[in-house]
Design a protein around this motif. Structure first.
Motif, short mmCIF file in Angstrom:
data_model
loop_
_atom_site.label_atom_id
_atom_site.label_comp_id
_atom_site.label_asym_id
_atom_site.label_seq_id
_atom_site.Cartn_x
_atom_site.Cartn_y
_atom_site.Cartn_z
N LEU A 73 0.85 -1.19 0.00
CA LEU A 73 0.00 0.00 0.00
C LEU A 73 0.88 1.24 0.00
O LEU A 73 1.68 1.45 0.89
CB LEU A 73 -0.92 0.02 1.23
N ASP A 74 0.73 2.04 -1.02
CA ASP A 74 1.55 3.22 -1.19
C ASP A 74 0.68 4.32 -1.78
O ASP A 74 -0.08 4.06 -2.72
CB ASP A 74 2.70 2.87 -2.15
N PRO A 75 0.77 5.53 -1.26
CA PRO A 75 -0.08 6.60 -1.79
C PRO A 75 0.13 6.82 -3.29
O PRO A 75 -0.79 7.21 -4.00
CB PRO A 75 0.34 7.84 -1.01
N GLY A 76 1.32 6.52 -3.77
CA GLY A 76 1.61 6.73 -5.19
C GLY A 76 0.97 5.71 -6.11
O GLY A 76 0.80 5.96 -7.30
N ASN A 77 0.65 4.53 -5.59
CA ASN A 77 0.05 3.49 -6.45
C ASN A 77 -1.22 2.91 -5.84
O ASN A 77 -1.52 1.74 -6.02
CB ASN A 77 1.07 2.39 -6.74
N ILE A 78 -1.97 3.74 -5.14
CA ILE A 78 -3.19 3.27 -4.48
C ILE A 78 -4.19 2.72 -5.49
O ILE A 78 -4.95 1.80 -5.19
CB ILE A 78 -3.80 4.38 -3.59
N ASP A 79 -4.19 3.25 -6.72
CA ASP A 79 -5.12 2.78 -7.75
C ASP A 79 -4.81 1.35 -8.20
O ASP A 79 -5.69 0.66 -8.69
CB ASP A 79 -5.11 3.72 -8.95
N GLN A 80 -3.59 0.90 -8.04
CA GLN A 80 -3.20 -0.45 -8.46
C GLN A 80 -3.47 -1.50 -7.37
O GLN A 80 -3.21 -2.68 -7.57
CB GLN A 80 -1.71 -0.50 -8.85
N THR A 81 -3.98 -1.06 -6.24
CA THR A 81 -4.22 -1.97 -5.13
C THR A 81 -5.05 -3.18 -5.55
O THR A 81 -4.74 -4.31 -5.20
CB THR A 81 -4.95 -1.23 -3.98
N ILE A 82 -6.09 -2.95 -6.33
CA ILE A 82 -7.01 -4.02 -6.72
C ILE A 82 -6.30 -5.11 -7.52
O ILE A 82 -6.64 -6.28 -7.42
CB ILE A 82 -8.19 -3.44 -7.53
N GLN A 83 -5.27 -4.73 -8.28
CA GLN A 83 -4.59 -5.69 -9.16
C GLN A 83 -3.87 -6.79 -8.39
O GLN A 83 -3.76 -7.91 -8.87
CB GLN A 83 -3.61 -4.95 -10.06
#
Length: 167
Positions: free
Chosen positions: A19-29
């Protein structure tokens, strides 16, 4: 239902690292499809523009829905575990009644008349216990696992909300 032990802790630790603020959108992947964590992540990401308070409410709703989904079928184990001893007790009572009826009908023929009915009564008791014990143990085990999963999901959701930086 996945176990808690070191696997669950390791998985939660790995999720925290990913979990990183820079890649929060990729969490689901990188989440397991149709898992509790994925359902929470999808919901939070879909509503992230609605503010922190709404996200916290969404998290609580998702936790409740996911708990219900996980507990959906274990109610059968709880019901069997709770009712099997009573069914065994009913068999015991019926066996004792049968034994006394035989004693009344065949009085004077000896203890053999009563023993068969008492043996049936004890078998009914034993069967009730044999069914109840594994059901109750399994129910308790699964309930503990569900609690662990929901607690981990709560931690995960709160961390996601924090990393989204919403106010």
């Amino acid at each position: 239902v996945i176990g808690h032990s070191s696997y669950q802790t390791k998985t939660l630790f790995e999720m925290d690292k990913k979990l990183d603020p820079g890649n929060i959108d990729q969490t689901i992947q990188w989440l397991k499809p149709e898992s509790v964590m994925q359902a929470i992540a999808v919901d939070l990401l879909q509503h992230r523009n609605q503010g922190k308070e709404i996200l916290q409410e969404r998290l609580e709703v998702q936790l409740t829905l996911q708990r219900r989904r996980l507990e959906k079928r274990i109610v059968i184990l709880g019901t069997l575990g709770n009712n099997a001893p009573f069914i065994g007790l009913l068999g015991t009572v019926l066996g004792v009644i049968h034994a006394f009826q035989n004693l009344a009908i065949y009085s004077g023929q000896g203890p053999e008349v009563v023993m068969a009915g008492l043996a049936d009564a004890l078998i009914a008791t034993a069967l009730g216990i044999v069914v109840a014990l594994p059901c109750v143990a399994s129910y308790n085990f699964l309930q503990r696992k569900i609690n662990d999963i929901i607690n981990d999901a709560d931690h995960f959701g709160k961390k996601m909300i924090m990393l989204m930086g919403v106010s």
